[in-house]
Write a protein that holds these residues in place. Structure first.
Motif, PDB file in Angstrom:
ATOM      1  N   ILE A   1      -8.452   9.998  -0.182  1.00  0.00           N
ATOM      2  CA  ILE A   1      -7.270   9.178  -0.446  1.00  0.00           C
ATOM      3  C   ILE A   1      -6.269   9.965  -1.280  1.00  0.00           C
ATOM      4  CG2 ILE A   1      -6.444   7.080  -1.591  1.00  0.00           C
ATOM      5  CD1 ILE A   1      -9.315   5.940  -0.972  1.00  0.00           C
ATOM      6  N   SER A   2      -5.075  10.179  -0.733  1.00  0.00           N
ATOM      7  CA  SER A   2      -4.065  10.900  -1.511  1.00  0.00           C
ATOM      8  C   SER A   2      -3.389   9.963  -2.509  1.00  0.00           C
ATOM      9  CB  SER A   2      -3.040  11.568  -0.590  1.00  0.00           C
ATOM     10  OG  SER A   2      -2.593  10.693   0.397  1.00  0.00           O
ATOM     11  N   VAL A   3      -3.192   8.718  -2.126  1.00  0.00           N
ATOM     12  CA  VAL A   3      -2.653   7.724  -3.058  1.00  0.00           C
ATOM     13  C   VAL A   3      -3.061   6.325  -2.592  1.00  0.00           C
ATOM     14  CG1 VAL A   3      -0.397   7.788  -1.880  1.00  0.00           C
ATOM     15  CG2 VAL A   3      -0.528   6.865  -4.184  1.00  0.00           C
ATOM     16  N   ALA A   4      -3.380   5.471  -3.567  1.00  0.00           N
ATOM     17  CA  ALA A   4      -3.760   4.080  -3.307  1.00  0.00           C
ATOM     18  C   ALA A   4      -2.579   3.193  -3.682  1.00  0.00           C
ATOM     19  CB  ALA A   4      -4.989   3.711  -4.136  1.00  0.00           C
ATOM     20  N   VAL A   5      -2.060   2.455  -2.707  1.00  0.00           N
ATOM     21  CA  VAL A   5      -0.868   1.628  -2.934  1.00  0.00           C
ATOM     22  C   VAL A   5      -1.255   0.152  -2.912  1.00  0.00           C
ATOM     23  CG1 VAL A   5       1.459   1.071  -2.137  1.00  0.00           C
ATOM     24  CG2 VAL A   5       0.546   3.392  -1.801  1.00  0.00           C
ATOM     25  N   PHE A   6      -1.009  -0.511  -4.021  1.00  0.00           N
ATOM     26  CA  PHE A   6      -1.302  -1.942  -4.155  1.00  0.00           C
ATOM     27  C   PHE A   6      -0.009  -2.713  -3.969  1.00  0.00           C
ATOM     28  CE2 PHE A   6      -4.703   0.282  -6.172  1.00  0.00           C
ATOM     29  CZ  PHE A   6      -5.838  -0.495  -5.943  1.00  0.00           C
ATOM     30  N   LEU A   7       0.106  -3.398  -2.841  1.00  0.00           N
ATOM     31  CA  LEU A   7       1.315  -4.154  -2.514  1.00  0.00           C
ATOM     32  C   LEU A   7       1.082  -5.623  -2.870  1.00  0.00           C
ATOM     33  CD1 LEU A   7       4.084  -4.599  -1.121  1.00  0.00           C
ATOM     34  CD2 LEU A   7       2.850  -4.674   1.060  1.00  0.00           C
ATOM     35  N   ALA A   8       1.685  -6.073  -3.976  1.00  0.00           N
ATOM     36  CA  ALA A   8       1.436  -7.443  -4.456  1.00  0.00           C
ATOM     37  C   ALA A   8      -0.047  -7.767  -4.286  1.00  0.00           C
ATOM     38  CB  ALA A   8       2.297  -8.454  -3.699  1.00  0.00           C
ATOM     39  N   ALA A   9      -0.871  -6.810  -4.695  1.00  0.00           N
ATOM     40  CA  ALA A   9      -2.303  -6.889  -4.389  1.00  0.00           C
ATOM     41  C   ALA A   9      -3.128  -7.099  -5.641  1.00  0.00           C
ATOM     42  CB  ALA A   9      -2.752  -5.595  -3.705  1.00  0.00           C
ATOM     43  N   PHE A  10      -4.337  -7.597  -5.446  1.00  0.00           N
ATOM     44  CA  PHE A  10      -5.305  -7.660  -6.540  1.00  0.00           C
ATOM     45  C   PHE A  10      -5.745  -6.225  -6.838  1.00  0.00           C
ATOM     46  CE2 PHE A  10      -5.629 -11.972  -4.778  1.00  0.00           C
ATOM     47  CZ  PHE A  10      -5.391 -12.690  -5.946  1.00  0.00           C
ATOM     48  N   MET A  11      -5.434  -5.768  -8.050  1.00  0.00           N
ATOM     49  CA  MET A  11      -5.784  -4.410  -8.444  1.00  0.00           C
ATOM     50  C   MET A  11      -6.860  -4.470  -9.515  1.00  0.00           C
ATOM     51  SD  MET A  11      -3.456  -1.186  -9.707  1.00  0.00           S
ATOM     52  CE  MET A  11      -3.118  -1.753 -11.360  1.00  0.00           C
ATOM     53  N   PRO A  12      -8.100  -4.103  -9.164  1.00  0.00           N
ATOM     54  CA  PRO A  12      -9.188  -4.183 -10.140  1.00  0.00           C
ATOM     55  C   PRO A  12      -9.156  -3.019 -11.126  1.00  0.00           C
ATOM     56  CG  PRO A  12     -10.025  -3.331  -8.077  1.00  0.00           C
ATOM     57  CD  PRO A  12      -8.566  -3.632  -7.853  1.00  0.00           C
ATOM     58  N   ASP A  13     -10.035  -3.083 -12.117  1.00  0.00           N
ATOM     59  CA  ASP A  13     -10.188  -1.985 -13.071  1.00  0.00           C
ATOM     60  C   ASP A  13     -11.622  -1.473 -12.973  1.00  0.00           C
ATOM     61  OD1 ASP A  13     -11.891  -3.734 -14.521  1.00  0.00           O
ATOM     62  OD2 ASP A  13     -10.196  -4.548 -15.634  1.00  0.00           O
TER      63      ASP A  13
ATOM     64  N   VAL B   1      -5.612  10.114   3.438  1.00  0.00           N
ATOM     65  CA  VAL B   1      -4.740   9.017   3.858  1.00  0.00           C
ATOM     66  C   VAL B   1      -4.060   8.367   2.655  1.00  0.00           C
ATOM     67  CG1 VAL B   1      -6.118   8.527   5.919  1.00  0.00           C
ATOM     68  CG2 VAL B   1      -6.609   7.297   3.784  1.00  0.00           C
ATOM     69  N   ILE B   2      -2.954   7.690   2.955  1.00  0.00           N
ATOM     70  CA  ILE B   2      -2.312   6.815   1.978  1.00  0.00           C
ATOM     71  C   ILE B   2      -2.799   5.411   2.323  1.00  0.00           C
ATOM     72  CG2 ILE B   2      -0.128   5.869   1.142  1.00  0.00           C
ATOM     73  CD1 ILE B   2       1.205   8.531   1.992  1.00  0.00           C
ATOM     74  N   LEU B   3      -3.603   4.832   1.451  1.00  0.00           N
ATOM     75  CA  LEU B   3      -4.148   3.494   1.699  1.00  0.00           C
ATOM     76  C   LEU B   3      -3.233   2.462   1.067  1.00  0.00           C
ATOM     77  CD1 LEU B   3      -8.028   3.257   1.152  1.00  0.00           C
ATOM     78  CD2 LEU B   3      -6.743   2.851   3.226  1.00  0.00           C
ATOM     79  N   VAL B   4      -2.822   1.482   1.855  1.00  0.00           N
ATOM     80  CA  VAL B   4      -1.944   0.416   1.358  1.00  0.00           C
ATOM     81  C   VAL B   4      -2.663  -0.913   1.529  1.00  0.00           C
ATOM     82  CG1 VAL B   4       0.325  -0.695   1.583  1.00  0.00           C
ATOM     83  CG2 VAL B   4       0.070   1.748   2.135  1.00  0.00           C
ATOM     84  N   GLY B   5      -2.881  -1.620   0.428  1.00  0.00           N
ATOM     85  CA  GLY B   5      -3.567  -2.910   0.488  1.00  0.00           C
ATOM     86  C   GLY B   5      -2.653  -4.029   0.026  1.00  0.00           C
ATOM     87  N   LEU B   6      -2.543  -5.085   0.828  1.00  0.00           N
ATOM     88  CA  LEU B   6      -1.784  -6.274   0.441  1.00  0.00           C
ATOM     89  C   LEU B   6      -2.741  -7.338  -0.064  1.00  0.00           C
ATOM     90  CD1 LEU B   6       0.955  -8.038   0.635  1.00  0.00           C
ATOM     91  CD2 LEU B   6      -0.078  -8.936   2.717  1.00  0.00           C
ATOM     92  N   SER B   7      -2.412  -7.957  -1.197  1.00  0.00           N
ATOM     93  CA  SER B   7      -3.133  -9.135  -1.663  1.00  0.00           C
ATOM     94  C   SER B   7      -4.626  -8.841  -1.862  1.00  0.00           C
ATOM     95  CB  SER B   7      -2.888 -10.282  -0.668  1.00  0.00           C
ATOM     96  OG  SER B   7      -3.154 -11.529  -1.238  1.00  0.00           O
ATOM     97  N   LEU B   8      -5.509  -9.578  -1.181  1.00  0.00           N
ATOM     98  CA  LEU B   8      -6.948  -9.307  -1.315  1.00  0.00           C
ATOM     99  C   LEU B   8      -7.296  -7.911  -0.812  1.00  0.00           C
ATOM    100  CD1 LEU B   8      -9.737 -10.530  -2.135  1.00  0.00           C
ATOM    101  CD2 LEU B   8      -9.991 -11.256   0.248  1.00  0.00           C
ATOM    102  N   GLY B   9      -6.455  -7.346   0.057  1.00  0.00           N
ATOM    103  CA  GLY B   9      -6.660  -5.991   0.562  1.00  0.00           C
ATOM    104  C   GLY B   9      -6.761  -4.942  -0.539  1.00  0.00           C
ATOM    105  N   GLY B  10      -6.244  -5.270  -1.720  1.00  0.00           N
ATOM    106  CA  GLY B  10      -6.379  -4.357  -2.849  1.00  0.00           C
ATOM    107  C   GLY B  10      -7.831  -4.118  -3.237  1.00  0.00           C
ATOM    108  N   LEU B  11      -8.671  -5.133  -3.038  1.00  0.00           N
ATOM    109  CA  LEU B  11     -10.094  -4.974  -3.362  1.00  0.00           C
ATOM    110  C   LEU B  11     -10.831  -4.201  -2.276  1.00  0.00           C
ATOM    111  CD1 LEU B  11     -10.660  -8.425  -5.029  1.00  0.00           C
ATOM    112  CD2 LEU B  11     -11.081  -6.225  -6.114  1.00  0.00           C
ATOM    113  N   ASN B  12     -10.417  -4.367  -1.012  1.00  0.00           N
ATOM    114  CA  ASN B  12     -10.983  -3.532   0.060  1.00  0.00           C
ATOM    115  C   ASN B  12     -10.619  -2.075  -0.200  1.00  0.00           C
ATOM    116  OD1 ASN B  12      -9.773  -6.212   1.720  1.00  0.00           O
ATOM    117  ND2 ASN B  12     -11.924  -5.757   2.082  1.00  0.00           N
TER     118      ASN B  12
END
Length: 261
Positions: free
Chosen positions: A97-109, A74-85
């Motif tokens: 996951i084929s690609v993880a898309v962070f939409l104005a999202a919290f992107m951890p390291d 799947v292509i996972l798209v997370g908005l905001s806090l959804g980036g951590l989910n």
């Protein structure tokens, strides 16, 4: 044309309903779209008072990922806090996951604990930035947790300032108390290099976002190591409401580039 499966993850206090404009646009383009409510969100029957950990909050997504076929991606798209989910799911199911898309999202390291980007965000927020957002302690003494509920002023001036007024009204009616799960995430182990760290990460910048400002989005991109960055101009924090067609085009471009034609 190859059919992609997009899974769209809402932000804090929101639900699957917030993707209503984007879902049918992606479907019209021939793709499969799953929008889900995280625990105690949208139409999910749990209350935030029933949730003890970020993992419990993410459970509906983890169940979905576990249910995918052996070769389904799947292509996972997370908005905001959804980036951590998204990151939590990617850590458990990187091969799905084929690609993880962070939409104005919290992107951890992977170098810091999962709460790091949230702590930095809170530390950099100017005095009074949360406006009428309500915070309340809801956890147990052994498991402290703080609930968060966006107020109408915060919604209208920080999240929906460029969105149609009807969408702001929808947000005022449908948002529910949530949490940043800071206490839990600060004691959680780091996301791993071979899990989350192995996924292709694309960041979609919302240029007019004042909820997660441009400068902070750029800091996370540098800190978290995004492989590719796209921008949606004229989008507030709720890009799927303020610029649905532009965001749809952006996601279709990502699908074509990373999942192949």
């Amino acid at each position: 044309m190859k059919h992609h499966h997009f899974v769209l993850l809402h932000g804090a206090c929101h639900g699957a309903w917030s993707w209503y404009k984007l879902k049918h646009r992606l479907e019209l383009a021939g793709h499969c779209v799953t929008v889900l409510d995280l625990a105690a969100s949208g139409t999910d029957t749990k209350s935030i008072h029933d949730i003890r950990t970020f993992r419990e909050y993410t459970e509906p997504l983890l169940e979905l990922m576990a249910s995918l076929g052996a070769h389904e991606r799947v292509i996972l798209v997370g908005l905001s806090l959804g980036g951590l989910n998204l990151a939590l799911a990617a850590d458990r199911f990187p091969e799905k996951i084929s690609v993880a898309v962070f939409l104005a999202a919290f992107m951890p390291d992977t170098a810091h604990r999962p709460s790091y980007v949230l702590e930095e965000y809170c530390a950099r927020a100017p005095e009074g930035a949360w406006l009428d957002t309500q915070f309340e302690p809801i956890g147990q003494p052994d498991k402290p947790l703080t609930s968060m509920f966006f107020g109408p002023d915060f919604l209208s001036s920080k999240l929906y300032q460029l969105s149609p007024l009807e969408d702001l009204e929808l947000g005022k009616i449908l948002t529910r108390p949530g949490s940043l799960f800071l206490e839990d995430l600060s004691t959680s182990s780091n996301f791993t290099c071979k899990g989350y760290g192995s996924t292709t990460r694309v960041y979609v910048v919302c240029r007019q976002d004042v909820g997660i400002p441009l400068g902070f989005q750029r800091w996370m991109i540098a800190n978290g190591g995004a492989h590719h960055v796209l921008e949606v101009d004229g989008a507030d924090h709720m890009a799927m409401l303020s610029k649905p067609q532009e965001l749809c085009d952006c996601l279709l471009e990502i699908g074509a580039k990373y999942v192949g034609a």
